[in-house]
Write an enzyme that holds these catalytic residues in place. Structure first.
Site, short mmCIF file in Angstrom:
data_model
loop_
_atom_site.label_atom_id
_atom_site.label_comp_id
_atom_site.label_asym_id
_atom_site.label_seq_id
_atom_site.Cartn_x
_atom_site.Cartn_y
_atom_site.Cartn_z
N ALA A 252 21.86 69.97 41.60
CA ALA A 252 22.19 69.67 40.20
C ALA A 252 20.95 70.06 39.39
CB ALA A 252 22.50 68.19 40.04
N GLY B 203 15.67 63.99 34.25
CA GLY B 203 16.29 64.17 35.57
C GLY B 203 17.76 63.90 35.52
N ASN B 204 18.38 63.75 36.69
CA ASN B 204 19.80 63.38 36.74
C ASN B 204 20.06 62.55 37.98
OD1 ASN B 204 20.65 65.22 38.98
ND2 ASN B 204 19.91 66.76 37.54
N HIS B 205 21.30 62.12 38.16
CA HIS B 205 21.61 61.15 39.21
C HIS B 205 21.88 61.76 40.58
CE1 HIS B 205 21.54 57.76 36.59
NE2 HIS B 205 22.42 58.31 35.76
#
Ligand code: C5P
Length: 400
Positions: free
Chosen positions: A277, A210-212
């Site tokens: 994102a 995943g990402n932030h």
């Protein structure tokens, strides 16, 4: 839509008046400022003290008020001019008829006659009164005056009878008010698709890449588009954020799911904004069972995900397609390159070099670049303000 709106709530004497406590709470929760004026008989059904406490303003009912020996005048003209919107709920047959004929024998009616703002009416009465030809004629007249009539609902009535005449539920009244305010806005009739949040690419049933991203920017854009009257579809990856109930929110997990939903929704859209994102890669295979620790290292093969905004940029016919670019170096050049490569109409650049910009924060600093390479930089602002700036830039460039 109701945020900072000044609502003058007129309450008349019907049993549904008790629901105005909930209605007042909902309006205050939606960010509106509420002032209440009621008829003498409304006070028999709901306590002015309760309403004053909820609205944080004195509840008015007569032309004069006598306090500590002073005689003061409740200025109906001022109240009528103060309001952005007047709502009369519940509106009894008696008050409706007086409104239609211009009778002005109480403060509520005087405020109504003085109001320069739109007026919405939520009738409430017994079913025979509601379907009486006099009431029908009155409601037609009030509609001709340009007022919005919030249809009464059907159900059990206080008299024990069953039928039409129940005041619309507070939630429905608030939804009606929001839709009413939205109509006639700059983007009314436009369909806007926004992607938001991160994507999670599953490794096995319990792990993902995943990402932030928190989704804040995309959700703020949805709110700003809604404020301008657009119909908003928001496709969001995993986030804890809640959208306005008027937004069509499609929650997804992975890039492939987001892609499928975006491509399906695209033909109906006028504007698309890719604020998500999206993971560029996903594990080639998703293990069916949780992976066990084995050996000192683990190799995962990743494969490319489709570029959603690029796919939409390539497919577009009349749509205005906007992407985001998060850059750390040569920002303008990279952003311009992406604008062209992805066939976009504009790109919003945010540089991670700017403090207060980027993932998770409540602020952002962006530069809007259109396909003619006209560059519009903005100051550091809250994401809500940035979203309004972006929507404004898009709106300026849409065909009139
Ligand atoms: O190429 P880059 O990922 O920097 O581009 C960012 C823009 O592309 C954003 O608008 C993002 O939402 C979109 N994007 C996408 N699908 C991907 C990757 C990025 O829609 N797979």
């Amino acid at each position: 839509m109701l945020s900072s709106k000044r609502i003058l709530l007129g309450i008349t004497g019907g049993i549904a008046a008790y629901k105005t406590t909930f209605l007042t709470r909902l309006l205050i929760k939606a960010g509106a400022e509420v002032r209440i004026v009621m008829t003498e008989s409304a006070g028999d059904f709901v306590s002015p003290l309760t309403l004053a406490t909820l609205s944080k303003h004195e509840v008015l009912h007569s032309f004069v008020r006598e306090e500590e020996g002073l005689t003061d005048w409740n200025n109906h003209v001022e109240l009528g001019l103060w309001a952005d919107l007047m709502l009369i709920a519940p509106a009894t047959a008696n008050t409706l008829s007086k409104m239609a004929s211009g009778t002005c024998d109480n403060l509520l009616l005087a405020c109504y006659m003085s109001a320069k703002c739109p007026v919405l009416i939520a009738p409430a009465m017994d079913l025979d009164m509601y379907r009486h030809p006099a009431t029908r004629k009155t409601l037609d007249t009030l509609e001709e005056y340009g007022h919005g009539i919030i249809p009464a609902g059907e159900g059990e009535l206080a008299s024990g009878l069953h039928g039409e005449g129940r005041m619309a539920e507070p939630e429905d009244i608030v939804a009606y008010m929001e839709n009413y305010l939205r109509a006639g806005q700059p983007l009314t009739g436009m369909n806007i698709l926004i992607t938001a949040g991160p994507t999670h690419e599953a490794i096995d049933p319990v792990r993902f890449i995943g990402n932030h991203s928190t989704g804040k920017m995309g959700f703020a854009l949805a709110e700003a588009a809604l404020e301008l009257g657009a119909s908003v579809t928001l496709i969001s990856g995993p986030t804890h954020l809640q959208a306005d109930p008027s937004v069509r929110l499609i929650r997804v997990t992975s890039a492939l799911e987001m892609y499928t939903q975006a491509v399906n929704a695209f033909p109906e859209m006028d504007v698309v904004i890719g604020a998500a994102a999206v993971a560029d890669y996903r594990p080639e295979r998703q293990a069916r069972e949780k992976l066990k620790k084995e050996g000192e290292s683990l190799e995962l093969k990743l494969v490319r995900n489709p570029d959603i905004i690029q796919a939409l940029g390539e497919q577009k016919t009349t749509q205005y397609v906007v992407g985001f670019a998060l850059e750390t170096q040569n920002e303008l050049d990279f952003a311009k390159g992406k604008l062209q490569d992805k066939h976009l109409d504009a790109i919003v650049l945010n540089s991670l070099k700017d403090s207060g910009a980027g993932f998770g924060s409540d602020t952002n600093k962006v530069t809007f670049i259109d396909k003619n390479f006209t560059i519009t930089p903005f100051e550091l602002k809250t994401k809500a303000e940035v979203a309004r700036d972006i929507m404004h830039e898009i709106h300026k460039r849409l065909p009139k």
